[in-house]
Design a protein around this motif. Structure first.
Motif, mmCIF file in Angstrom:
data_model
loop_
_atom_site.group_PDB
_atom_site.id
_atom_site.type_symbol
_atom_site.label_atom_id
_atom_site.label_comp_id
_atom_site.label_asym_id
_atom_site.label_seq_id
_atom_site.Cartn_x
_atom_site.Cartn_y
_atom_site.Cartn_z
ATOM 1 N N LEU A 93 -2.996 50.433 40.010
ATOM 2 C CA LEU A 93 -3.760 49.181 40.110
ATOM 3 C C LEU A 93 -3.607 48.361 38.831
ATOM 4 O O LEU A 93 -3.378 47.142 38.872
ATOM 5 N N ALA A 94 -3.723 49.030 37.684
ATOM 6 C CA ALA A 94 -3.643 48.315 36.400
ATOM 7 C C ALA A 94 -2.241 47.741 36.197
ATOM 8 O O ALA A 94 -2.075 46.564 35.829
ATOM 9 N N GLU A 95 -1.206 48.548 36.460
ATOM 10 C CA GLU A 95 0.178 48.096 36.226
ATOM 11 C C GLU A 95 0.540 46.913 37.128
ATOM 12 O O GLU A 95 1.069 45.896 36.682
ATOM 13 N N GLN A 96 0.226 47.058 38.426
ATOM 14 C CA GLN A 96 0.622 46.014 39.364
ATOM 15 C C GLN A 96 -0.178 44.734 39.123
ATOM 16 O O GLN A 96 0.316 43.629 39.348
ATOM 17 N N THR A 97 -1.414 44.889 38.661
ATOM 18 C CA THR A 97 -2.234 43.706 38.356
ATOM 19 C C THR A 97 -1.634 42.947 37.168
ATOM 20 O O THR A 97 -1.573 41.707 37.177
ATOM 21 N N ALA A 98 -1.163 43.696 36.159
ATOM 22 C CA ALA A 98 -0.520 43.046 35.006
ATOM 23 C C ALA A 98 0.720 42.288 35.457
ATOM 24 O O ALA A 98 0.943 41.123 35.093
ATOM 25 N N LEU A 99 1.523 42.942 36.298
ATOM 26 C CA LEU A 99 2.759 42.326 36.784
ATOM 27 C C LEU A 99 2.452 41.079 37.624
ATOM 28 O O LEU A 99 3.048 40.009 37.428
ATOM 29 N N GLY A 100 1.501 41.217 38.542
ATOM 30 C CA GLY A 100 1.148 40.092 39.423
ATOM 31 C C GLY A 100 0.594 38.920 38.634
ATOM 32 O O GLY A 100 0.948 37.762 38.882
ATOM 33 N N ALA A 101 -0.278 39.223 37.656
ATOM 34 C CA ALA A 101 -0.875 38.148 36.847
ATOM 35 C C ALA A 101 0.212 37.439 36.029
ATOM 36 O O ALA A 101 0.215 36.202 35.922
ATOM 37 N N ALA A 102 1.155 38.213 35.477
ATOM 38 C CA ALA A 102 2.249 37.604 34.695
ATOM 39 C C ALA A 102 3.097 36.713 35.593
ATOM 40 O O ALA A 102 3.458 35.597 35.212
ATOM 41 N N HIS A 103 3.398 37.179 36.797
ATOM 42 C CA HIS A 103 4.170 36.356 37.742
ATOM 43 C C HIS A 103 3.429 35.059 38.043
ATOM 44 O O HIS A 103 4.026 33.982 38.072
ATOM 45 N N MET A 104 2.116 35.171 38.279
ATOM 46 C CA MET A 104 1.338 33.963 38.583
ATOM 47 C C MET A 104 1.357 32.991 37.413
ATOM 48 O O MET A 104 1.520 31.778 37.583
ATOM 49 N N ALA A 105 1.186 33.534 36.204
ATOM 50 C CA ALA A 105 1.147 32.671 35.015
ATOM 51 C C ALA A 105 2.476 31.954 34.828
ATOM 52 O O ALA A 105 2.523 30.758 34.515
ATOM 53 N N VAL A 106 3.590 32.681 35.060
ATOM 54 C CA VAL A 106 4.923 32.082 34.874
ATOM 55 C C VAL A 106 5.206 31.045 35.971
ATOM 56 O O VAL A 106 5.744 29.971 35.700
ATOM 57 N N ALA A 107 4.810 31.360 37.203
ATOM 58 C CA ALA A 107 5.143 30.481 38.335
ATOM 59 C C ALA A 107 4.246 29.239 38.391
ATOM 60 O O ALA A 107 4.631 28.225 38.967
ATOM 61 N N SER A 108 3.059 29.315 37.787
ATOM 62 C CA SER A 108 2.086 28.241 37.946
ATOM 63 C C SER A 108 2.369 27.051 37.024
ATOM 64 O O SER A 108 2.933 27.216 35.944
ATOM 65 N N ASP A 109 1.963 25.861 37.468
ATOM 66 C CA ASP A 109 2.129 24.703 36.580
ATOM 67 C C ASP A 109 0.863 24.416 35.772
ATOM 68 O O ASP A 109 0.775 23.424 35.059
ATOM 69 N N VAL A 110 -0.131 25.288 35.878
ATOM 70 C CA VAL A 110 -1.306 25.138 34.994
ATOM 71 C C VAL A 110 -1.342 26.312 34.014
ATOM 72 O O VAL A 110 -0.685 27.327 34.245
ATOM 73 N N ASP A 111 -2.101 26.157 32.912
ATOM 74 C CA ASP A 111 -2.073 27.218 31.899
ATOM 75 C C ASP A 111 -2.988 28.393 32.274
ATOM 76 O O ASP A 111 -3.730 28.344 33.252
ATOM 77 N N ALA A 112 -2.906 29.441 31.446
ATOM 78 C CA ALA A 112 -3.625 30.681 31.752
ATOM 79 C C ALA A 112 -5.140 30.453 31.786
ATOM 80 O O ALA A 112 -5.847 31.063 32.598
ATOM 81 N N ALA A 113 -5.643 29.566 30.913
ATOM 82 C CA ALA A 113 -7.090 29.320 30.879
ATOM 83 C C ALA A 113 -7.559 28.762 32.228
ATOM 84 O O ALA A 113 -8.604 29.161 32.759
ATOM 85 N N GLU A 114 -6.758 27.844 32.796
ATOM 86 C CA GLU A 114 -7.127 27.252 34.086
ATOM 87 C C GLU A 114 -7.012 28.297 35.206
ATOM 88 O O GLU A 114 -7.884 28.376 36.082
ATOM 89 N N LEU A 115 -5.966 29.106 35.162
ATOM 90 C CA LEU A 115 -5.819 30.168 36.175
ATOM 91 C C LEU A 115 -7.036 31.093 36.133
ATOM 92 O O LEU A 115 -7.561 31.498 37.155
ATOM 93 N N ARG A 116 -7.466 31.407 34.924
ATOM 94 C CA ARG A 116 -8.630 32.289 34.763
ATOM 95 C C ARG A 116 -9.870 31.637 35.359
ATOM 96 O O ARG A 116 -10.624 32.269 36.107
ATOM 97 N N ARG A 117 -10.065 30.328 35.044
ATOM 98 C CA ARG A 117 -11.248 29.637 35.591
ATOM 99 C C ARG A 117 -11.226 29.672 37.120
ATOM 100 O O ARG A 117 -12.241 29.866 37.752
ATOM 101 N N ARG A 118 -10.006 29.510 37.689
ATOM 102 C CA ARG A 118 -9.906 29.445 39.154
ATOM 103 C C ARG A 118 -10.267 30.766 39.834
ATOM 104 O O ARG A 118 -10.645 30.776 40.988
ATOM 105 N N VAL A 119 -10.066 31.880 39.117
ATOM 106 C CA VAL A 119 -10.403 33.162 39.755
ATOM 107 C C VAL A 119 -11.766 33.689 39.299
ATOM 108 O O VAL A 119 -12.150 34.804 39.618
ATOM 109 N N THR A 120 -12.500 32.854 38.531
ATOM 110 C CA THR A 120 -13.801 33.293 38.020
ATOM 111 C C THR A 120 -14.920 32.534 38.733
ATOM 112 O O THR A 120 -15.291 31.436 38.307
ATOM 113 N N SER A 121 -15.452 33.095 39.807
ATOM 114 C CA SER A 121 -16.547 32.411 40.514
ATOM 115 C C SER A 121 -17.841 32.599 39.733
ATOM 116 O O SER A 121 -18.054 33.671 39.142
ATOM 117 N N PRO A 122 -18.695 31.554 39.749
ATOM 118 C CA PRO A 122 -19.979 31.674 39.043
ATOM 119 C C PRO A 122 -20.762 32.881 39.553
ATOM 120 O O PRO A 122 -20.842 33.108 40.753
#
Ligand code: NAP
Length: 272
Positions: A203-232
């Motif tokens: 779970l930990a390894e694949q999550t690191a890989l998936g998150a890195a892929h998302m960060a590289v593929a996305s046109d927004v920065d990591a801070a915004e990606l984090r906000r998008r997956v952080t529900s109040p």
């Protein structure tokens, strides 16, 4: 791929990955030569890549446009001093050794066009990132050659002051270990929360890989990606708040400063 001829001094892990990457990108085996003192290493690399290998460094660099010095930092001084008498003025030298400055290299090699690189370990799988710095004597064509070379094992970024190589070392050179540390800690925490170790690890390894892929593929920065997956008031927010309360960002900044400081310190020691 251009018709440049490349010689590798030292045919260990990093050289072998670069050679494999260059061949995969279409370079002809006849364009690449390497030298290494180990008969076993020479036989292994020749069998794996079909290139010509030499025991004598001076023989390997004859006719090369680009010479990559891929020995351990501690061996750099002797290797460079021995090469000096055999170099032609147009030959581009590329150093991938951690912590050896251009001033030290040029002192040992004499005046040559020189590119200093800081690759990282994922280069061994073709997934690296390298920071490159060129001295003033390097031509535009030679910059391109260095870029093509390191692009064989990942992506390349140029820095315009050599001091920034210490920062590159802190961020990406040593960086893989920070992610290993996080994977390790997340695995241990998953086990404490009741998961079997193997499951927590996956779970930990694949999550690191998936998150890195998302960060590289996305046109927004990591801070915004984090906000998008952080529900109040959600689970992610609970974890992020805990990290922040414990000074996560400050801890990362302090760790990277320590790495950059150590990089500069080692350069001074190894440059003697
Ligand atoms: N591996 C990485 O992930 C990584 C990442 C960033 C930077 N680098 C840099 O890349 C460089 C090479 O690292 P590596 O991991 O590929 O090391 P390595 O596997 O030990 O390869 C170095 C090779 O050079 C050979 N050698 C030693 N003395 C020599 C000489 N006088 N002439 C020619 N060859 C000689 C060594 O032979 P012996 O084993 O017989 O001594 C060995 O086969 C280092 O400077 C390192 O800082 C590596």
């Amino acid at each position: 791929m251009s018709k440049m001829r490349i010689a590798f001094i030292g045919a260990g892990n990093m050289a072998s990955s670069l050679i494999g990457g260059l061949l995969a990108k279409g370079l002809d085996a006849a364009q690449i030569r390497a030298s290494d003192p180990g008969a076993e290493t020479r036989a292994k690399v020749a069998a794996e890549h079909g290139i010509e290998l030499f025991a004598d460094n001076a023989q390997a660099i004859q006719d090369a446009d680009v010479i990559v010095i891929a020995v351990k930092p501690q061996a750099m001084k002797a290797v460079c001093q021995d090469l000096r008498a055999h170099l032609q003025p147009h030959q581009l030298l590329v150093s991938i050794a951690a912590g050896i400055t251009c001033a030290s290299l040029l002192n040992w090699l004499g005046n040559q066009p020189l590119v200093r690189c800081m690759p990282n370990t994922p280069a061994l799988l073709g997934k690296g990132v390298s920071g490159l710095f060129a001295t003033a004597d390097v031509t535009a064509e030679q910059r391109q050659q260095a870029e093509q070379l390191l692009s064989a094992v990942g992506i390349v970024v140029w820095v315009d002051s050599e001091a920034q190589i210490d920062a590159v070392t802190a961020v990406s050179g040593s960086g893989p270990a920070y992610f290993f540390l996080l994977i390790e800690a997340m695995t241990d925490a998953g086990v404490k929360l009741g998961l079997p170790r193997e499951v927590a690890k996956q779970l930990a390894e694949q999550t690191a890989l998936g998150a890195a892929h998302m960060a590289v593929a996305s046109d927004v920065d990591a801070a915004e990606l984090r906000r998008r997956v952080t529900s109040p008031a959600g689970t992610t927010e609970a974890a992020i708040k805990s990290f922040q309360a414990d000074g996560f960002a400050a801890s990362v900044e302090k760790a990277l400063s320590a790495a950059a400081h150590r990089s500069a310190e080692m350069a001074e020691q190894l440059g003697q």
